[in-house]
Design a protein around this motif. Structure first.
Motif, PDB file in Angstrom:
ATOM      1  N   ILE A 208       0.856  -1.185   0.000  1.00 52.98           N
ATOM      2  CA  ILE A 208       0.000   0.000   0.000  1.00 52.98           C
ATOM      3  C   ILE A 208       0.891   1.233   0.000  1.00 52.98           C
ATOM      4  O   ILE A 208       1.840   1.319   0.783  1.00 52.98           O
ATOM      5  CB  ILE A 208      -0.909   0.039   1.242  1.00 52.98           C
ATOM      6  N   GLY A 209       0.595   2.177  -0.872  1.00 52.32           N
ATOM      7  CA  GLY A 209       1.372   3.412  -0.919  1.00 52.32           C
ATOM      8  C   GLY A 209       0.474   4.632  -0.857  1.00 52.32           C
ATOM      9  O   GLY A 209      -0.478   4.753  -1.644  1.00 52.32           O
ATOM     10  N   LEU A 210       0.735   5.530   0.091  1.00 53.92           N
ATOM     11  CA  LEU A 210       0.058   6.825   0.160  1.00 53.92           C
ATOM     12  C   LEU A 210       1.068   7.910  -0.191  1.00 53.92           C
ATOM     13  O   LEU A 210       2.194   7.894   0.316  1.00 53.92           O
ATOM     14  CB  LEU A 210      -0.495   7.097   1.566  1.00 53.92           C
ATOM     15  N   GLN A 211       0.690   8.826  -1.035  1.00 55.89           N
ATOM     16  CA  GLN A 211       1.567   9.918  -1.419  1.00 55.89           C
ATOM     17  C   GLN A 211       0.904  11.255  -1.092  1.00 55.89           C
ATOM     18  O   GLN A 211      -0.197  11.539  -1.570  1.00 55.89           O
ATOM     19  CB  GLN A 211       1.884   9.866  -2.920  1.00 55.89           C
TER      20      GLN A 211
ATOM     21  N   ASP B  65       0.529  11.887  10.804  1.00 55.65           N
ATOM     22  CA  ASP B  65       0.417  13.046   9.923  1.00 55.65           C
ATOM     23  C   ASP B  65       1.333  12.894   8.719  1.00 55.65           C
ATOM     24  O   ASP B  65       2.391  12.250   8.798  1.00 55.65           O
ATOM     25  CB  ASP B  65       0.773  14.326  10.682  1.00 55.65           C
ATOM     26  N   LEU B  66       0.937  13.506   7.602  1.00 55.86           N
ATOM     27  CA  LEU B  66       1.731  13.494   6.381  1.00 55.86           C
ATOM     28  C   LEU B  66       2.185  14.904   6.050  1.00 55.86           C
ATOM     29  O   LEU B  66       1.364  15.824   5.996  1.00 55.86           O
ATOM     30  CB  LEU B  66       0.931  12.921   5.209  1.00 55.86           C
ATOM     31  N   GLY B  67       3.489  15.057   5.825  1.00 57.22           N
ATOM     32  CA  GLY B  67       4.027  16.346   5.431  1.00 57.22           C
ATOM     33  C   GLY B  67       4.090  16.472   3.922  1.00 57.22           C
ATOM     34  O   GLY B  67       3.873  15.503   3.182  1.00 57.22           O
ATOM     35  N   SER B  68       4.386  17.666   3.456  1.00 58.40           N
ATOM     36  CA  SER B  68       4.490  17.925   2.021  1.00 58.40           C
ATOM     37  C   SER B  68       5.487  16.963   1.381  1.00 58.40           C
ATOM     38  O   SER B  68       6.635  16.868   1.790  1.00 58.40           O
ATOM     39  CB  SER B  68       4.966  19.362   1.799  1.00 58.40           C
ATOM     40  N   GLY B  69       5.011  16.201   0.374  1.00 61.24           N
ATOM     41  CA  GLY B  69       5.868  15.274  -0.353  1.00 61.24           C
ATOM     42  C   GLY B  69       6.128  13.952   0.333  1.00 61.24           C
ATOM     43  O   GLY B  69       6.771  13.068  -0.248  1.00 61.24           O
TER      44      GLY B  69
ATOM     45  N   GLY C 129      10.362  20.760   3.435  1.00 61.79           N
ATOM     46  CA  GLY C 129       8.901  20.890   3.443  1.00 61.79           C
ATOM     47  C   GLY C 129       8.220  19.738   4.147  1.00 61.79           C
ATOM     48  O   GLY C 129       7.358  19.931   5.008  1.00 61.79           O
ATOM     49  N   GLY C 130       8.615  18.493   3.784  1.00 62.73           N
ATOM     50  CA  GLY C 130       7.968  17.336   4.382  1.00 62.73           C
ATOM     51  C   GLY C 130       8.247  17.211   5.868  1.00 62.73           C
ATOM     52  O   GLY C 130       7.407  16.744   6.627  1.00 62.73           O
ATOM     53  N   THR C 131       9.431  17.638   6.272  1.00 57.09           N
ATOM     54  CA  THR C 131       9.775  17.543   7.684  1.00 57.09           C
ATOM     55  C   THR C 131       8.975  18.522   8.517  1.00 57.09           C
ATOM     56  O   THR C 131       8.596  18.235   9.650  1.00 57.09           O
ATOM     57  CB  THR C 131      11.279  17.812   7.885  1.00 57.09           C
ATOM     58  N   LEU C 132       8.678  19.694   7.960  1.00 56.10           N
ATOM     59  CA  LEU C 132       8.156  20.777   8.781  1.00 56.10           C
ATOM     60  C   LEU C 132       6.755  21.265   8.418  1.00 56.10           C
ATOM     61  O   LEU C 132       6.200  22.060   9.160  1.00 56.10           O
ATOM     62  CB  LEU C 132       9.122  21.971   8.728  1.00 56.10           C
ATOM     63  N   PHE C 133       6.172  20.829   7.307  1.00 57.40           N
ATOM     64  CA  PHE C 133       4.843  21.330   6.952  1.00 57.40           C
ATOM     65  C   PHE C 133       3.873  20.188   6.706  1.00 57.40           C
ATOM     66  O   PHE C 133       4.075  19.345   5.834  1.00 57.40           O
ATOM     67  CB  PHE C 133       4.899  22.223   5.713  1.00 57.40           C
TER      68      PHE C 133
ATOM     69  N   ARG D   7       0.643  15.349  -1.262  1.00 60.27           N
ATOM     70  CA  ARG D   7       0.938  16.360  -2.278  1.00 60.27           C
ATOM     71  C   ARG D   7       2.217  17.111  -1.930  1.00 60.27           C
ATOM     72  O   ARG D   7       2.454  17.488  -0.774  1.00 60.27           O
ATOM     73  CB  ARG D   7      -0.222  17.330  -2.417  1.00 60.27           C
ATOM     74  N   THR D   8       3.067  17.309  -2.931  1.00 63.87           N
ATOM     75  CA  THR D   8       4.297  18.073  -2.751  1.00 63.87           C
ATOM     76  C   THR D   8       4.027  19.543  -3.022  1.00 63.87           C
ATOM     77  O   THR D   8       3.554  19.909  -4.096  1.00 63.87           O
ATOM     78  CB  THR D   8       5.400  17.568  -3.699  1.00 63.87           C
ATOM     79  N   ILE D   9       4.312  20.376  -2.048  1.00 61.94           N
ATOM     80  CA  ILE D   9       4.134  21.823  -2.192  1.00 61.94           C
ATOM     81  C   ILE D   9       5.513  22.449  -2.333  1.00 61.94           C
ATOM     82  O   ILE D   9       6.375  22.267  -1.463  1.00 61.94           O
ATOM     83  CB  ILE D   9       3.413  22.421  -0.970  1.00 61.94           C
ATOM     84  N   PRO D  10       5.789  23.172  -3.431  1.00 59.83           N
ATOM     85  CA  PRO D  10       7.100  23.816  -3.591  1.00 59.83           C
ATOM     86  C   PRO D  10       7.415  24.701  -2.388  1.00 59.83           C
ATOM     87  O   PRO D  10       6.528  25.333  -1.815  1.00 59.83           O
ATOM     88  CB  PRO D  10       6.936  24.640  -4.870  1.00 59.83           C
ATOM     89  N   THR D  11       8.680  24.711  -2.000  1.00 57.34           N
ATOM     90  CA  THR D  11       9.091  25.463  -0.813  1.00 57.34           C
ATOM     91  C   THR D  11       8.641  26.910  -0.870  1.00 57.34           C
ATOM     92  O   THR D  11       8.201  27.483   0.144  1.00 57.34           O
ATOM     93  CB  THR D  11      10.620  25.392  -0.652  1.00 57.34           C
ATOM     94  N   ASP D  12       8.718  27.520  -2.046  1.00 55.68           N
ATOM     95  CA  ASP D  12       8.342  28.929  -2.174  1.00 55.68           C
ATOM     96  C   ASP D  12       6.857  29.159  -1.892  1.00 55.68           C
ATOM     97  O   ASP D  12       6.454  30.276  -1.553  1.00 55.68           O
ATOM     98  CB  ASP D  12       8.671  29.453  -3.580  1.00 55.68           C
ATOM     99  N   ASN D  13       6.050  28.090  -2.053  1.00 51.67           N
ATOM    100  CA  ASN D  13       4.607  28.225  -1.856  1.00 51.67           C
ATOM    101  C   ASN D  13       4.152  27.783  -0.468  1.00 51.67           C
ATOM    102  O   ASN D  13       2.958  27.836  -0.158  1.00 51.67           O
ATOM    103  CB  ASN D  13       3.852  27.406  -2.908  1.00 51.67           C
ATOM    104  N   LEU D  14       5.075  27.331   0.361  1.00 60.07           N
ATOM    105  CA  LEU D  14       4.699  26.919   1.705  1.00 60.07           C
ATOM    106  C   LEU D  14       4.259  28.127   2.526  1.00 60.07           C
ATOM    107  O   LEU D  14       4.821  29.219   2.383  1.00 60.07           O
ATOM    108  CB  LEU D  14       5.883  26.241   2.407  1.00 60.07           C
TER     109      LEU D  14
END
Length: 622
Positions: free
Chosen positions: A240-243, A479-483, A431-435, A245-252
């Motif tokens: 099973i894989g959950l992905q 929780d899931l972070g960006s990316g 991004g994934g670590t912090l948002f 959404r990746t948010i570009p750093t500039d858009n965080l």
């Protein structure tokens, strides 16, 4: 008057003399390679002789080590299975590459003198008949067994469940990765990790997988693959894989980050506070003017070192970071309270509000018991402030406490064992670590008894939930972070297959139908239904996603590289744990499976996994 003038001149000359003789430092960099095939070596230890100052090479064999120009000793370069080398001061430059030669004696027979008893064992799977034992000493910064007070929560593996009795299974998403880097640390020291340190799901999820980005308004996509199990012939494996959404750093959204740094005496080691400071400096490189950074420290008491400061005030932030020093006892509870208070007072609505705790987990003053700390974190998370926990060090490392705090604080948990990992967590994965893009993520599967008679979730032992928790929005989950991506593996016993893992327990049921497989119209070909619940970061009500898998299993060789690699990592964890469910999995078969599933591996992490499997295979069993 003359006396004052004379005193002034003395002070001036003394100051100038000190300034002229003050040692300068520079950063020594380079790559360590195998002298025979020039393959980069990761996990190589470089240590200034006679000191506790050192570092290790990253996944591509690169290193960075700060040295003083006045250094009169050497840097020792050592790695299990290789002849150690000393770099003399006269050879220092801003960069130097090192070639290490394999040691035939060490490859044939090694006496490991780290944790546990001395035993002889061939390393890297190379067998021979040596006449002399070679002792590979553990570097002085590595703790001996009599000093080891590391603490891990017990892991009790779940067995297979009968679909007729329990067709539904529920668990919380987990993107923690601390277990893999901690396992890597032990293996790089020539030691097998404690079994309770091996959380298989965290090892699997350390790696990046190429999953499709969400295409709908939902922040999560779902992927499933069904194949044959390489562990137990006749059984199947569901990936099973959950992905997210990746948010570009500039858009965080703007970040309100409060570093909570343990500066107690237990952090006074080169792989603790100095590594914390390096990790924090990595993050500073990613900050934007709209971000705010605060620093709270705690030892015998807690204090605010840096009030909320804009991200473009780089020098001010670095000055506060680099001025941190360790000493004293550890009042962790007081530090946590002050950090959350600071974060709440400067809360950014719609922003990324987060406390980042960096510690070895050795709290011993004030609120320090696990239960008290967990209740404190649970109360504080209601403020909308998330928590990231970063573990450092060895010898007195309290994994059980740090993992629990991260779970209770709507956050993630990582263990940083070297400079490369610091760059990975705070540089590459900022991004994934912090948002967070999705919180309280839960998964629930229902298996169709027409196809599946038994199942076992691999890992996630401390993430399993009651089935009724799935629809309970008050129940906390991962929780899931960006990316971020989450991978989970189920081993399945197909209907009609006899397995010793699942004794027949349903034949004598009186009121349950066991002979006929009754299915709802239109669901005949459905093998399973996967439901996912998540909340948007600012919401208290969950959203539901549903995914139905109908495809028949395919041979393992026909699955994606990601599926095969994740399977190899899981098998490695099972063998390392000596799991009763490892079946025919061995270090050799898992290394071969991973080696043929590297796919895109730009940073070399998958290749590093194979090296660790080979190292583990050559170490004596506990």
């Amino acid at each position: 008057m003359l006396h004052k003038a004379t005193l002034f001149l003395c002070v001036l000359f003394t100051t100038l003399a000190c300034a002229q003789t003050k040692p300068t430092s520079r950063t020594l960099t380079g790559t360590v390679r195998d002298a025979q095939d020039f393959t980069p070596l990761s996990g190589v230890a470089l240590q200034i002789k006679g000191t506790q100052i050192g570092t290790t090479t990253d996944s591509q064999g690169r290193y960075q080590l700060i040295i003083n120009d006045s250094l009169k000793t050497a840097v020792i370069v050592s790695f299990i299975g290789y002849i150690s080398k000393e770099i003399k001061p006269k050879s220092f430059s801003t960069g130097i590459d090192v070639l290490l030669h394999p040691d035939s004696r060490a490859l044939n027979e090694v006496v490991v003198t780290g944790y546990g008893k001395q035993q002889r064992k061939s390393i890297m799977g190379i067998a021979s008949s040596p006449t002399v034992a070679y002792e590979m000493t553990v570097p002085p910064s590595f703790p001996r067994s009599d000093n080891n007070t590391e603490d891990y929560s017990p892991i009790r593996e779940d067995g297979f469940r009968d679909v007729r009795q329990q067709p539904v299974t529920t668990f919380s998403a987990d993107v923690d990765r601390a277990a893999y880097t901690n396992v890597r640390r032990f293996l790089n020291m020539g030691q097998l990790p404690p079994k309770d340190a091996i959380r298989v799901e965290e090892m699997i999820n350390y790696f990046r997988y190429e999953l499709p980005q969400p295409t709908s308004k939902d922040p999560v996509s779902i992927t499933t693959e069904l194949t044959e199990s390489p562990f137990n012939p006749g059984l199947q494996l569901l990936r099973i894989g959950l992905q997210a959404r990746t948010i570009p750093t500039d858009n965080l959204p703007p970040a309100n980050l409060t570093f909570l740094i343990d500066v107690s005496g237990s952090m006074n080691a080169h792989n603790k506070l100095p590594l914390v400071k390096m990790a924090m400096n990595e993050l500073v490189n990613q900050l934007r003017p709209s971000d705010r950074v605060s620093i709270v420290v705690y030892a015998g008491a807690a204090g605010l070192v840096l009030p909320p400061t804009p991200g473009n005030k780089v020098e001010r932030i670095r000055e506060a970071i680099n001025g941190l020093e360790a000493g004293g006892s550890t009042a962790g509870g007081a530090g946590i309270q002050l950090a959350y208070k600071t974060a709440r007072e400067h809360l950014l609505k719609g922003g990324n509000n987060r406390v980042i705790l960096a510690s070895d987990g050795d709290f011993n003053v004030g609120v320090s018991l696990n239960g008290d700390l967990e209740r404190l974190i649970e109360k504080e998370r209601e403020s909308g402030v998330f928590l990231s926990v970063l573990g450092f060090g060895m010898g007195n490392y309290k994994d059980s406490k740090l993992e629990s705090l991260a779970d209770k604080g709507n956050g993630n948990y990582a263990y940083i064992d070297n400079a490369q990992e610091a760059r990975k967590v705070f540089g590459q994965e900022f991004g994934g670590t912090l948002f967070t893009v999705a919180k309280d993520v839960k998964l629930q599967l229902e298996f169709n008894p027409r196809f599946v008679q038994g199942y076992r979730l691999i890992g996630y032992e401390n993430r399993q939930l009651n089935n009724e928790d799935f629809t309970n929005d008050k129940k906390d989950a991962g929780d899931l972070g960006s990316g971020h991506s989450v991978t989970a593996l189920y081993e399945l016993i197909p209907t009609g297959f006899t397995s010793s893992y699942l004794p027949n327990t349903t034949n004598d049921l009186k009121y349950q139908k066991t002979a006929d497989l009754v299915t709802t119209p239109g669901t005949r070909d459905e093998r399973l239904t996967l439901k996912v619940r998540y909340k948007n970061p600012d919401d208290s009500q969950s959203q539901l996603l549903t995914h139905i898998h109908t495809a028949a299993p395919v041979p393992l060789g026909n699955t994606s590289d990601d599926c095969r690699f994740a399977t190899a990592v899981a098998g490695f964890g099972l063998v390392l744990r000596e799991s009763e469910y490892r079946g025919k999995a061995t270090y050799g078969t898992m290394a071969a499976l991973a080696r043929n599933a590297f796919g895109s591996d730009p940073d070399g992490y998958r290749r590093e996994l194979v090296r660790l499997v080979e190292v583990a295979g050559g170490l004596p069993s506990k």
